[in-house]
Write a protein that holds these residues in place. Structure first.
Motif, short mmCIF file in Angstrom:
data_model
loop_
_atom_site.label_atom_id
_atom_site.label_comp_id
_atom_site.label_asym_id
_atom_site.label_seq_id
_atom_site.Cartn_x
_atom_site.Cartn_y
_atom_site.Cartn_z
N ASP A 273 0.84 -1.21 0.00
CA ASP A 273 0.00 0.00 0.00
C ASP A 273 0.87 1.25 0.00
O ASP A 273 1.19 1.82 1.05
N TYR A 274 1.24 1.69 -1.20
CA TYR A 274 2.12 2.86 -1.35
C TYR A 274 1.51 4.12 -0.74
O TYR A 274 2.18 4.90 -0.08
N GLY A 275 0.19 4.30 -0.95
CA GLY A 275 -0.48 5.49 -0.43
C GLY A 275 -0.39 5.59 1.08
O GLY A 275 -0.14 6.66 1.63
N TYR A 276 -0.59 4.47 1.76
CA TYR A 276 -0.49 4.48 3.23
C TYR A 276 0.95 4.73 3.67
O TYR A 276 1.18 5.45 4.65
N ALA A 277 1.91 4.16 2.94
CA ALA A 277 3.32 4.39 3.28
C ALA A 277 3.65 5.87 3.21
O ALA A 277 4.36 6.41 4.07
N VAL A 278 3.15 6.55 2.19
CA VAL A 278 3.36 8.00 2.07
C VAL A 278 2.71 8.73 3.24
O VAL A 278 3.27 9.70 3.77
N LYS A 279 1.54 8.25 3.67
CA LYS A 279 0.86 8.88 4.81
C LYS A 279 1.72 8.87 6.07
O LYS A 279 1.84 9.89 6.76
N ILE A 280 2.30 7.72 6.41
CA ILE A 280 3.07 7.66 7.66
C ILE A 280 4.36 8.47 7.56
O ILE A 280 4.83 9.02 8.55
N VAL A 281 4.92 8.55 6.34
CA VAL A 281 6.10 9.41 6.16
C VAL A 281 5.72 10.86 6.41
O VAL A 281 6.39 11.58 7.15
N CYS A 282 4.63 11.30 5.80
CA CYS A 282 4.22 12.70 5.90
C CYS A 282 3.76 13.08 7.31
O CYS A 282 4.15 14.12 7.83
N LEU A 283 2.92 12.23 7.92
CA LEU A 283 2.43 12.55 9.25
C LEU A 283 3.56 12.59 10.27
O LEU A 283 3.65 13.52 11.08
N SER A 284 4.43 11.59 10.25
CA SER A 284 5.54 11.57 11.22
C SER A 284 6.50 12.73 10.99
O SER A 284 7.03 13.30 11.96
N THR A 285 6.69 13.10 9.74
CA THR A 285 7.56 14.26 9.45
C THR A 285 6.94 15.54 9.99
O THR A 285 7.64 16.38 10.58
N LEU A 286 5.64 15.67 9.81
CA LEU A 286 4.94 16.85 10.32
C LEU A 286 5.03 16.92 11.85
O LEU A 286 5.35 17.97 12.42
N LEU A 287 4.79 15.80 12.51
CA LEU A 287 4.81 15.77 13.98
C LEU A 287 6.22 15.91 14.55
O LEU A 287 6.39 16.35 15.69
N SER A 288 7.23 15.56 13.75
CA SER A 288 8.62 15.62 14.25
C SER A 288 9.07 17.05 14.54
O SER A 288 10.04 17.26 15.27
N MET A 289 8.38 18.01 13.98
CA MET A 289 8.71 19.41 14.25
C MET A 289 8.59 19.71 15.74
O MET A 289 9.33 20.54 16.29
N VAL A 290 7.67 19.01 16.41
CA VAL A 290 7.49 19.17 17.85
C VAL A 290 8.25 18.10 18.62
O VAL A 290 8.92 18.39 19.62
N SER A 291 8.18 16.86 18.14
CA SER A 291 8.72 15.74 18.91
C SER A 291 10.24 15.78 19.04
O SER A 291 10.78 15.50 20.13
N MET A 292 10.95 16.14 17.99
CA MET A 292 12.42 16.07 18.06
C MET A 292 13.02 17.07 19.04
O MET A 292 13.90 16.70 19.83
N PRO A 293 12.58 18.34 19.04
CA PRO A 293 13.09 19.24 20.09
C PRO A 293 12.76 18.76 21.50
O PRO A 293 13.59 18.90 22.41
N VAL A 294 11.57 18.17 21.69
CA VAL A 294 11.19 17.67 23.01
C VAL A 294 12.10 16.52 23.42
O VAL A 294 12.57 16.45 24.57
#
Length: 302
Positions: A273-294
């Motif tokens: 499922d390529y579409g779902y794989a892209v989803k987890i890449v994008c969502l985790s990248t978006l959330l990493s803006m907060v998670s990585m500094p924390v």
């Protein structure tokens, strides 16, 4: 400047690069084929230059010992990441792959360079090489469910593994590299963050944000990738490198990075499922803006 603040500032810059990719794709200035070509440039030229350049340093007893310890730390971190992902997602192959392998090369290295300097990149070179080798073998087996997809001979052809071998030869054999060559590699290496994030921006342009934000499975995978695994990693790195904070921070940044974009590449290759794989890449990248500094703040605080 505090490492946490540097990481936060750098993540904002990387999201601005991503916005460039998103905007250019929406305007028709980048095509799918063009994005694939940039991905090849990133994998076969830019990242190898980053790795080889990092080994162009003096071979001293301290440097040699630190590099060896970085390999040991990388192996420990990746084993834990794979184990946690397997326990939680063994029946969900894309999530298993995605949570196991971070975006250590394309997102981790720019953050490490910004926070700790170019000299710290050498400490994560081993992790990137091992991670790529595991993706080519264990990762493909997880996605396909077929052990026959493990082709050890293909690992040696990986540009990252080849670059690591070249870098180690330069370092261990003290091979002199002309300044014009190191300068050229350094200039190419600086393209790592912009090109990687522009490519991710194109990924974002191909999905509906609502679909990503309302996907429970994508959230579960992202939380494991960005919070649970880094939390366990902090404990391990504090035990291993309590007296070497820079080495610990370098490996933590790599381990705390979002889902690596290769999950989408392999999912497409193995007809998952390529579409779902892209989803987890994008969502985790978006959330990493907060998670990585924390995560970095917690590491420095503990």
């Amino acid at each position: 400047m505090d490492t946490t603040l540097i990481i936060f500032r750098q993540t904002i810059m990387m999201f601005l690069y991503m916005a460039v990719g998103w905007g250019m794709y929406k305007k028709g200035l980048i095509t799918e084929e063009g994005n694939k070509s940039m991905a090849h440039l990133l994998l076969y030229v830019i990242l190898p230059c980053v790795i080889i350049k990092s080994f162009c340093l003096e071979r001293t007893a301290d440097n040699t010992e630190t590099i060896l310890w970085s390999f040991a730390g990388a192996a420990a971190v990746l084993l834990v990441s794979i184990a946690v992902s397997y326990v939680l997602f063994r029946k969900r192959p894309i999530d298993n792959f995605g949570a196991s392998f971070s975006n250590a090369g394309f997102m981790g290295i720019p953050l490490i360079t910004a926070a700790l300097g170019e000299k710290a990149v050498v400490y994560t070179a081993g992790m990137i090489a091992i991670l790529n080798a595991l993706q080519w073998t264990y990762g493909q087996m997880v996605l396909s469910g077929d052990r026959k997809t493990i082709l050890l001979k293909e690992v040696g052809k990986s540009p990252v593994v080849v670059a690591l071998a070249a870098g180690l030869c330069i370092f261990l054999l003290r091979i002199p590299i002309p300044p014009v060559l190191t300068g050229s590699m350094g200039a190419i290496a600086q393209l790592n963050a912009p090109i990687a994030m522009i490519i991710l921006g194109v990924y974002f342009a191909n999905i509906e944000l609502k679909e990503v934000l309302y996907d429970r499975n994508a959230w579960q995978c992202s939380v494991i990738r960005l919070a649970v695994i880094p939390a366990v990693t902090i404990f391990i790195l504090k035990r291993m490198f309590g007296d070497s904070p820079e080495l610990g921070q370098t490996l933590l940044i790599s381990a705390a990075a979002p889902v690596g974009s290769n999950v989408a590449v392999y999912a497409q290759k193995l007809k998952q499922d390529y579409g779902y794989a892209v989803k987890i890449v994008c969502l985790s990248t978006l959330l990493s803006m907060v998670s990585m500094p924390v995560v970095m703040h917690l590491y420095n605080f503990i």
